[in-house]
Design a protein around this motif. Structure first.
Motif, PDB file in Angstrom:
ATOM      1  N   GLN A  16       0.832  -1.217   0.000  1.00 52.45           N
ATOM      2  CA  GLN A  16       0.000   0.000   0.000  1.00 52.45           C
ATOM      3  C   GLN A  16       0.860   1.257   0.000  1.00 52.45           C
ATOM      4  O   GLN A  16       0.491   2.259  -0.625  1.00 52.45           O
ATOM      5  CB  GLN A  16      -0.969  -0.013   1.190  1.00 52.45           C
ATOM      6  CG  GLN A  16      -2.026  -1.118   1.100  1.00 52.45           C
ATOM      7  CD  GLN A  16      -2.910  -1.006  -0.147  1.00 52.45           C
ATOM      8  OE1 GLN A  16      -3.170   0.085  -0.653  1.00 52.45           O
ATOM      9  NE2 GLN A  16      -3.357  -2.150  -0.657  1.00 52.45           N
ATOM     10  N   SER A  23       0.545   7.184  -6.476  1.00 45.25           N
ATOM     11  CA  SER A  23      -0.658   7.970  -6.749  1.00 45.25           C
ATOM     12  C   SER A  23      -0.623   9.352  -6.113  1.00 45.25           C
ATOM     13  O   SER A  23      -1.277  10.271  -6.599  1.00 45.25           O
ATOM     14  CB  SER A  23      -1.902   7.216  -6.268  1.00 45.25           C
ATOM     15  OG  SER A  23      -1.850   7.054  -4.870  1.00 45.25           O
ATOM     16  N   ASN A 180      -6.817  -3.532  -4.365  1.00 41.69           N
ATOM     17  CA  ASN A 180      -7.389  -2.272  -4.841  1.00 41.69           C
ATOM     18  C   ASN A 180      -8.451  -1.714  -3.897  1.00 41.69           C
ATOM     19  O   ASN A 180      -8.630  -0.502  -3.788  1.00 41.69           O
ATOM     20  CB  ASN A 180      -7.996  -2.445  -6.237  1.00 41.69           C
ATOM     21  CG  ASN A 180      -6.906  -2.634  -7.270  1.00 41.69           C
ATOM     22  OD1 ASN A 180      -5.733  -2.346  -6.995  1.00 41.69           O
ATOM     23  ND2 ASN A 180      -7.274  -3.121  -8.437  1.00 41.69           N
ATOM     24  N   GLU A 181      -9.143  -2.628  -3.217  1.00 34.59           N
ATOM     25  CA  GLU A 181     -10.147  -2.154  -2.245  1.00 34.59           C
ATOM     26  C   GLU A 181      -9.470  -1.546  -1.032  1.00 34.59           C
ATOM     27  O   GLU A 181      -9.939  -0.561  -0.461  1.00 34.59           O
ATOM     28  CB  GLU A 181     -11.046  -3.311  -1.809  1.00 34.59           C
ATOM     29  CG  GLU A 181     -12.037  -3.714  -2.877  1.00 34.59           C
ATOM     30  CD  GLU A 181     -12.791  -4.985  -2.496  1.00 34.59           C
ATOM     31  OE1 GLU A 181     -12.976  -5.245  -1.295  1.00 34.59           O
ATOM     32  OE2 GLU A 181     -13.160  -5.717  -3.427  1.00 34.59           O
ATOM     33  N   GLU A 183      -6.644  -0.131  -1.100  1.00 33.12           N
ATOM     34  CA  GLU A 183      -6.139   1.158  -1.603  1.00 33.12           C
ATOM     35  C   GLU A 183      -7.252   2.217  -1.553  1.00 33.12           C
ATOM     36  O   GLU A 183      -7.016   3.343  -1.104  1.00 33.12           O
ATOM     37  CB  GLU A 183      -5.643   0.965  -3.047  1.00 33.12           C
ATOM     38  CG  GLU A 183      -4.969   2.191  -3.622  1.00 33.12           C
ATOM     39  CD  GLU A 183      -4.599   2.011  -5.102  1.00 33.12           C
ATOM     40  OE1 GLU A 183      -4.938   0.953  -5.704  1.00 33.12           O
ATOM     41  OE2 GLU A 183      -3.969   2.930  -5.641  1.00 33.12           O
ATOM     42  N   SER A 184      -8.450   1.852  -1.984  1.00 31.87           N
ATOM     43  CA  SER A 184      -9.566   2.819  -1.962  1.00 31.87           C
ATOM     44  C   SER A 184      -9.927   3.203  -0.542  1.00 31.87           C
ATOM     45  O   SER A 184     -10.242   4.365  -0.267  1.00 31.87           O
ATOM     46  CB  SER A 184     -10.818   2.240  -2.617  1.00 31.87           C
ATOM     47  OG  SER A 184     -10.515   1.752  -3.878  1.00 31.87           O
ATOM     48  N   ALA A 187      -7.486   5.632   0.614  1.00 31.47           N
ATOM     49  CA  ALA A 187      -7.721   6.917  -0.065  1.00 31.47           C
ATOM     50  C   ALA A 187      -8.861   7.673   0.623  1.00 31.47           C
ATOM     51  O   ALA A 187      -8.785   8.889   0.821  1.00 31.47           O
ATOM     52  CB  ALA A 187      -8.052   6.681  -1.535  1.00 31.47           C
ATOM     53  N   ARG A 188      -9.901   6.925   1.019  1.00 29.64           N
ATOM     54  CA  ARG A 188     -11.029   7.588   1.702  1.00 29.64           C
ATOM     55  C   ARG A 188     -10.573   8.195   3.031  1.00 29.64           C
ATOM     56  O   ARG A 188     -10.966   9.296   3.391  1.00 29.64           O
ATOM     57  CB  ARG A 188     -12.173   6.589   1.940  1.00 29.64           C
ATOM     58  CG  ARG A 188     -12.993   6.335   0.684  1.00 29.64           C
ATOM     59  CD  ARG A 188     -14.318   5.646   1.010  1.00 29.64           C
ATOM     60  NE  ARG A 188     -14.136   4.299   1.538  1.00 29.64           N
ATOM     61  CZ  ARG A 188     -13.968   3.211   0.790  1.00 29.64           C
ATOM     62  NH1 ARG A 188     -13.942   3.306  -0.525  1.00 29.64           N
ATOM     63  NH2 ARG A 188     -13.804   2.019   1.344  1.00 29.64           N
ATOM     64  N   ASP A 191      -8.636  11.324   2.208  1.00 34.81           N
ATOM     65  CA  ASP A 191      -9.472  12.412   1.682  1.00 34.81           C
ATOM     66  C   ASP A 191     -10.372  13.022   2.762  1.00 34.81           C
ATOM     67  O   ASP A 191     -10.821  14.150   2.625  1.00 34.81           O
ATOM     68  CB  ASP A 191     -10.309  11.907   0.497  1.00 34.81           C
ATOM     69  CG  ASP A 191      -9.401  11.575  -0.694  1.00 34.81           C
ATOM     70  OD1 ASP A 191      -8.261  12.076  -0.729  1.00 34.81           O
ATOM     71  OD2 ASP A 191      -9.833  10.791  -1.572  1.00 34.81           O
TER      72      ASP A 191
END
Ligand code: AMP
Length: 193
Positions: A16, A23, A180-181, A183-184, A187-188, A191
């Motif tokens: 990660q 990114s 990928n989940e 990672e999301s 990201a949340r 953010d």
């Protein structure tokens, strides 16, 4: 933004961290990588820590705090991902002080939550894949060292979950989800911070 990725060996911290570097242009600070580099280049410190690392034990706070201090001094701008550091409460206190001294702070400590059975499977797989691809297998990716690494995690590192929770900085994501989940989910967290 400065974050810690927390979790036992094999939780996916390195994977990660690499994604965040790509990114978000963040700077990955992995004390495990730094120590392996010191070993490869044969420095005195590298030789001193080799046997400890291979056994799966933690090297001294003094050594890893010194490594992190050096890297922070060379990158005043921030945007750090701490990967595999801090691993003890003393390291966590030292990190807070180092960041404060730079006028920076910690955004979040993100726990990658997993379970032991999955960890053992992932690490055994990592060793097999490396061997199959002709890449070097980490000397501590074997069953004996893994038991010690897990015990070190539970005894010395897992108290950091309570430490960051109490500070209101702990965020937990499901480390068992697809890469990928995860990672999301991270990201949340970022953010919303
Ligand atoms: P890692 O690549 O993070 O799994 O680290 C590999 C090994 O390096 C660990 O099993 C420890 O022996 C050592 N190490 C890495 N980071 C630390 C740390 N923050 N504190 C103490 N030992 C560490």
């Amino acid at each position: 933004m400065n974050i810690i990725l927390l979790g036992p060996p094999g939780a996916g911290k390195g994977t990660q961290a690499a994604k965040l570097v790509a990114s978000r242009n963040m700077i990955q600070l992995s004390t495990g990588d730094m120590l392996r580099e010191a070993r490869t280049s044969g420095t005195e410190m590298g030789q001193k820590v080799a046997a400890i690392m291979d056994a799966g034990e933690l090297v001294t706070d003094e050594i890893v705090i010194g490594l992190i201090r050096e890297k922070l001094e060379g990158n005043a701008g921030g945007g750090f991902i701490f990967d595999g550091f801090p691993r003890t409460l003393a390291q966590a206190d030292a990190l807070e002080k180092l960041l404060n001294d730079m006028g920076q702070s910690l955004t979040a400590a993100i726990e990658l939550q997993v379970n032991d059975e999955v960890l053992v499977g992932r690490i055994v797989n990592r060793a097999k894949e490396a061997a199959a691809n002709g890449q070097p297998v980490r000397a501590d990716d074997n069953e004996e060292s893994l038991k010690v690494r897990l015990m070190e995690y539970y005894k010395k590192t897992s108290p950091l979950l309570g430490y960051y929770y109490a500070k209101g900085q702990l965020r937990t994501v499901d480390g068992l989800a697809e890469i990928n989940e995860v990672e999301s989910a991270i990201a949340r967290v970022l953010d919303n911070s």
